[in-house]
Design an enzyme around this catalytic site. Structure first.
Site, mmCIF file in Angstrom:
data_model
loop_
_atom_site.group_PDB
_atom_site.id
_atom_site.type_symbol
_atom_site.label_atom_id
_atom_site.label_comp_id
_atom_site.label_asym_id
_atom_site.label_seq_id
_atom_site.Cartn_x
_atom_site.Cartn_y
_atom_site.Cartn_z
ATOM 1 N N LYS A 115 7.127 -1.362 -2.374
ATOM 2 C CA LYS A 115 7.213 -2.010 -1.064
ATOM 3 C C LYS A 115 7.312 -3.530 -1.188
ATOM 4 O O LYS A 115 6.953 -4.128 -2.195
ATOM 5 C CB LYS A 115 6.061 -1.571 -0.172
ATOM 6 C CG LYS A 115 6.207 -0.110 0.231
ATOM 7 C CD LYS A 115 5.256 0.330 1.310
ATOM 8 C CE LYS A 115 5.600 1.763 1.745
ATOM 9 N NZ LYS A 115 4.649 2.286 2.733
ATOM 10 N N ARG A 154 1.413 8.075 -2.893
ATOM 11 C CA ARG A 154 2.829 8.435 -2.718
ATOM 12 C C ARG A 154 3.654 7.492 -3.574
ATOM 13 O O ARG A 154 3.628 6.271 -3.361
ATOM 14 C CB ARG A 154 3.206 8.328 -1.239
ATOM 15 C CG ARG A 154 4.618 8.794 -0.910
ATOM 16 C CD ARG A 154 4.859 8.706 0.587
ATOM 17 N NE ARG A 154 6.194 9.187 0.954
ATOM 18 C CZ ARG A 154 7.288 8.437 0.963
ATOM 19 N NH1 ARG A 154 7.218 7.159 0.623
ATOM 20 N NH2 ARG A 154 8.461 8.955 1.310
#
Length: 292
Positions: free
Chosen positions: A226, A266
């Site tokens: 991210k 995740r």
């Protein structure tokens, strides 16, 4: 309805976070740029992640990167259902990453045992009731808006800042889901890193995971690749490090999740995550969620 035996097994203490491997069946994912849009490529990638030690495969047919355009429901169904069928038939525990009740139901019929909704049921008012009528687990992420507007809502000026707001809003989601027939015992929570959160707000949430655990539900953390990791690691010109250069920093997050007893992480790089978790276990740093 009670969860299936396979779904219930995913909630049992494991001694480390479960590794959820990402399979993006999309043309425009921020992390892999459509490499797995082809069904055969997606299945092959999922099987490779399974061989590397993924505990769950998360299959998504809609990109949620900032500015992404939503696909038609028929497009999303066509992307994910055949892939889920083949991976479930191969023995994988499969999750579907969707905000649509119609897709969630089709995915469960195809073999998915987890519905991972980044909107926590807010994007489709039929979602909670639909999942309640299945035997799947539900992952409810903290969410405020679709990707085209989410950063306009990244304001957390109330008591407790971003951690207090996320806890309060996730508690409200648990109540709403329960009212729709989906009890807390079937829900995993996700703080929603990067979704209506800017830079430092993501780090505040990671530092505040102990507070989120006070909600009494397992936590799934998705930090992999991210932008806040890229911003932490700028190049000489100050630009964020590209996606492919963020994995080492991400593994520090995985290690901290193991130390805190987080239920799941995740990830895109399953092998790296499993290596980190193996070392954490050997060092006595990894604990099960019930011991956290």
């Amino acid at each position: 309805m009670a969860v299936s035996q396979e779904a219930a097994a995913l909630l049992a203490p494991l001694g480390r976070p479960r590794v959820m491997g990402v399979v993006n069946v999309t043309p425009d994912s921020f992390s892999d740029g459509g490499r797995f849009l082809d069904r055969d490529a997606a299945v092959e990638h999922g099987l490779a992640l399974l061989a590397e030690g993924a505990d769950v495969l998360d299959i998504g047919g809609e990109s949620t990167r900032p500015g992404a355009t939503r696909p038609l429901v028929t497009e999303e169904l066509d992307r994910v259902v055949p892939v889920i069928e083949r991976l479930a038939a191969a023995g994988a525990a499969v999750s579907v990453d969707t905000m649509r009740a119609e897709v969630a139901l089709a995915a469960v019929r195809a073999g998915a045992v987890v519905v991972n909704d980044v909107s926590g049921g807010l994007a489709d008012e039929a979602m909670a009731g639909a999942v309640a009528g299945t035997d799947a687990l539900f992952v409810a992420m903290h969410w405020r808006s679709h990707s085209d507007a989410m950063y306009d809502l990244a304001s957390y000026d109330g008591p407790g800042g971003v951690v207090g707001a996320v806890v309060g809003e996730l508690r409200a989601r648990l109540d709403a889901l329960a009212a729709a027939g989906l009890p807390p015992e079937r829900v995993v929570l996700d703080p929603g890193l990067g979704f209506a959160k800017r830079g430092e707000q993501n780090w505040e949430l990671l530092r505040g995971l102990d507070v989120l655990e006070g909600l009494g539900r397992p936590l799934l953390v998705g930090a992999s690749r991210k932008s806040f990791l890229g911003a932490l690691l700028p190049g000489p010109d100050g630009s964020p490090r590209p996606v492919e250069g963020r994995e080492h920093a991400h593994q520090a997050v995985v290690l901290d999740c193991a130390r805190r007893g987080v239920w799941g992480v995740r990830v895109h790089d399953v092998r790296a995550a499993r290596d980190t978790l193996a070392a954490a276990t050997a060092l006595g740093l990894a604990v099960s969620e019930e011991d956290a």
